[in-house]
Design an enzyme around this catalytic site. Structure first.
Site, PDB file in Angstrom:
ATOM      1  CB  SER A 411      -0.889   0.011   1.244  1.00  6.20           C
ATOM      2  OG  SER A 411      -0.061  -0.020   2.388  1.00  6.20           O
ATOM      3  CG  HIS A 432      -3.258  -0.624  -2.814  1.00  7.76           C
ATOM      4  ND1 HIS A 432      -3.583   0.693  -2.608  1.00  7.76           N
ATOM      5  CD2 HIS A 432      -3.261  -1.207  -1.595  1.00  7.76           C
ATOM      6  CE1 HIS A 432      -3.768   0.897  -1.306  1.00  7.76           C
ATOM      7  NE2 HIS A 432      -3.568  -0.241  -0.673  1.00  7.76           N
ATOM      8  CD  GLU A 444      -4.672   3.407  -5.020  1.00 15.16           C
ATOM      9  OE1 GLU A 444      -3.917   2.864  -4.214  1.00 15.16           O
ATOM     10  OE2 GLU A 444      -4.819   4.652  -5.052  1.00 15.16           O
ATOM     11  CG  ASN A 482      -3.362   4.304   1.484  1.00 15.10           C
ATOM     12  OD1 ASN A 482      -4.558   4.446   1.757  1.00 15.10           O
ATOM     13  ND2 ASN A 482      -2.759   3.136   1.495  1.00 15.10           N
TER      14      ASN A 482
END
Ligand code: T1G
Length: 697
Positions: A411, A432, A444, A482
């Site tokens: 991540s 991800h 992702e 993130n």
């Protein structure tokens, strides 16, 4: 007739065929063709019945969403469907695939409906910020009653043809060839001398029920569940007209309410979310004919929560998957975890026992990398530490067959560095997933500097096969989601030091439409995760990038969130219900004092600006660096991975709606007041000064 709608006669039956790929949407050419074809069939004395069928994979899937917001063109859909219902010859809609929105409204205006067993019907308009605007709110209650009609129209969820038949929405189910089924049904009607059966004339399902009470109950439910949404209450008002007004006036009332929804900002945002979710899977610059590798089997490294969730995604898609763990005990635990997770779905009634067993047959456990020599893709989901990733990818490089795709679920670690642990960096890509991987739709797809076109195209195809919303992103710390959520979380914590409480911040953002407030989210994921990132950043960030200290103070007090029963909120044993934490005010006071902050009253609007503009500013930087290929991809990531409300369109759509000049001016003020973090993104400054939008890029 037009080429999208054709009319031909087969004996005494007029056959009207719609052929408007990809989903037979009711664009103006289709509406015009339908109106002309039904009128011609009506005027043809030889015609005793009319059959309506569609080419392609589905019956009509609704109005043409691309037409919303553009000047209306005649004939309108209400005109067309009212004309169909008024016809003097029995008309039969032959449904396959999906009859959705305007498609079901056309079918309801036909006098009879038959459907292929695996078809679905529904009125999903509310998901686009609308309501059924071509008679659906008046005709569906006349067929299924107010209660079921309210459920279908307010939820927007389709029902299976089998249920539609039980409810009387569909007269008969069939299998096999569409036209043959339609002609057979038409000939039966003719033989039995059956004429038109107009839905609009029915009242039996509206009688003998306290419909007003049903409406009141639905209004209360909506107020509780989705207070911020514009169209659901209007859906209820339209259905209410079905039993309080005659059909003509009810249709007029529906049209008024539809018009209110059509011009609402939420409709624009939800339609944006619909189209951009589909656009996100299109990778700019990837040649259309890029080959896609066959994915017939998969491997997952790591049988923890993420690894098992990822393995379940493959099993759900019918792809056999092996979970590799370091010991037989860990391996068996992982398999049991998968079984238990499916078991919860069986308990909830969303999965049958048979389906559970079918999926479990596809999941196996291994402890030896050599057993991965035949798989087409491997996803590692091991501990987020580069040394561990290195061991895994070296082993994969040694054991996986040439052409196998080696994917990391990391991540935040550098995918390019991970790829360098192998001799085949072109086969390495990031997949991800978001926890819980078997539930969250976002994926992702991280393109490394050496990832080949073919591997990227195959990774996107894997996303589609796993029914994920796959969005291609570049390599940076935190990729897109993130990286942005860090800015959002940091600002939320600073607000606590400046005077807000977790309850206030969470409530303001819930009211904005976020699925969960940042502090309830922190408690859920565990404060130690955020703290680890803070600690890492303290070592690398320049001094002018200050960080809040609230997490450190709470960790020192042993408050790590739900896992310790106490965090920003307290949780009674076995409960996840957040309650105010009485020890927090003192910690907040100490944190403010340490920062030399005089605690002050903060408005909800200010809380929204500080958190949302932090997202927007970082999104602009991400766009500028090419980490995301388009602003709408950032919206898709935020809506599908971070609980951003689709009715606000996503952070970048929301910024465009406010106006980038206003957003930019406010960020400049925050930059003066709060320092380095708020340095405006050059792209935002440029667009603001040019009077442009992110959508113009
Ligand atoms: N209008 C225009 N384009 C549409 C469309 C629509 N209604 N539905 C799908 N598309 C495009 C989509 O953008 C994509 O385009 C391609 O078709 C394939 O879609 C008056 C006002 C039907 C279940 O809300 O739910 O009727 O990316 O990838 O996974 O009361 O599409 O290929 O260029 O989703 O097989 C109500 C929306 C409209 C249905 C098929 N109807 N569509 O799923 O394919 S409002 C809907 C869907 C209305 C009336 C009101 C799904 C699908 P591209 P896809 P799929």
């Amino acid at each position: 007739m037009s080429e999208v709608v054709t009319l031909e006669r087969q004996g005494a039956v007029a056959v009207i065929t719609v052929n408007n790929p990809p989903v037979n949407a009711l664009g103006v050419a289709v509406r015009d063709g339908l109106q002309k074809s039904f009128s011609a069939a009506e005027a043809d004395a030889e015609v005793k019945a009319i059959v309506l069928v569609c080419e392609g994979n589905t019956f009509i899937a609704g109005a043409d969403i691309k037409e919303f917001g553009k000047p209306p063109q005649s004939p309108s859909l209400p005109e067309v469907v009212n004309g169909i219902e008024a016809g003097s010859k029995p008309s039969i809609a032959v449904i396959h695939g999906t009859a959705l929105g305007g498609g079901l409204e056309v079918a309801l205006s036909c006098h009879y409906r038959i459907a292929r067993k695996d078809a679905k019907v529904g009125l999903p308009e509310v998901k686009l910020g609308l309501l059924p605007g071509a008679g659906g709110t008046q005709r569906l209650p006349r067929v299924v009653g107010v209660e079921k009609a309210l459920d279908m129209i307010v939820s927007g969820n389709p029902i299976a043809a089998t249920e539609a038949e039980q409810l009387g929405v569909v007269d008969e189910l069939f299998e096999g060839e569409l036209l043959a089924a339609g002609l057979a049904f038409a000939e039966k009607l003719i033989a039995e001398g059956k004429g038109p059966r107009r839905t609009g004339e029915r009242t039996d399902k509206l009688e003998g029920v306290d419909n007003a009470a049903l409406v009141a109950a639905k209004r209360a439910e909506i107020e509780k569940k989705t207070p911020g949404l514009f169209s659901p209450q209007r859906c209820v008002s339209a259905v209410e007209a079905s039993f309080t007004l005659p059909l003509e006036e009810g249709l007029k009332r529906e049209r008024e309410l539809f018009g209110e929804c059509l011009v609402s900002p939420q409709r624009a945002a939800l339609v944006h979310a619909f189209f951009t979710e589909r656009q996100a899977s299109k990778v700019d610059g990837l040649p259309k004919d890029t080959p896609v590798r066959d994915i017939k089997s998969a491997g997952v490294i790591g049988g923890g929560t993420m690894g098992v969730g990822i393995a379940m995604c493959f099993a759900n898609a019918g792809i056999p998957v092996k979970i590799l763990e370091i010991s037989e005990e860990a391996r068996d635990k992982a398999i049991q975890r998968a079984r238990d997770t499916y078991g919860m779905s069986v308990k909830r009634g969303s999965l049958t026992e048979a389906a559970l067993e079918k999926r479990m047959l596809l999941i196996s456990g291994i402890t030896d990398y050599a057993d991965l020599s035949d798989v087409d893709v491997v996803v590692e989901a091991v501990f987020e530490e580069m040394g561990v990733k290195q061991k895994v990818f070296e082993a994969l490089d040694a054991h996986c067959k040439p052409g196998a795709i080696l994917a990391s679920n990391t991540s935040s670690l550098d995918l390019n560095q991970i790829a360098r642990f192998t001799k085949r960096p072109e086969d390495v890509v990031g997949l991800h997933f978001f926890s819980p991987a078997n539930v969250m739709r976002l994926l992702e797809v991280v393109r490394g500097e050496k990832t080949s076109d073919e591997v990227l195209a195959t990774a996107m195809a894997i996303g589609k096969k796993l029914k994920k919303v796959a969005v291609p992103v570049g390599v940076c710390d935190g990729f897109v989601g993130n990286r942005m959520v860090f800015q959002y979380g940091r600002e939320a914590e600073f607000l606590l030091e400046e005077g807000a409480t977790p309850e206030q911040v969470d409530a303001a953002l819930r009211k904005f439409g976020m699925a969960m407030g940042p502090f309830a989210m922190r408690d859920l994921s565990g404060l130690d995760i955020g703290l680890a990132i803070r600690t890492r950043q303290r070592q690398t960030l320049p001094a002018e990038y200050k960080l809040p200290t609230i997490l450190d103070k709470m960790a020192e007090a042993g408050m790590l969130g739900q896992k310790t029963g106490k965090g920003f909120y307290v949780y009674e044993k076995g409960s996840r219900t957040p309650l105010p934490n009485p020890e927090l005010p003192a910690i907040l006071q100490a944190a403010s004092k340490e920062q030399g902050m005089e605690r002050r009253e903060l408005s909800d609007e200010y809380i929204i600006e500080r958190t949302m503009y932090a997202l927007i500013n970082e999104g602009a930087k991400i766009l500028e660096e090419g980490i995301a290929q388009r602003a709408s991809d950032i919206d898709v990531i935020y809506i599908n991975g971070y609980g951003f409300p689709a009715h606000q369109g996503g952070p970048m759509f929301y910024a465009d709606a406010i106006g980038l000049d206003r957003v930019y001016a406010r960020i400049c003020e925050f930059h003066e007041q709060h320092g380095a973090w708020w340095k405006p993104a050059p792209l935002l400054e440029k667009l603001a000064k040019e009077g442009r939008k992110f959508a113009d890029l």
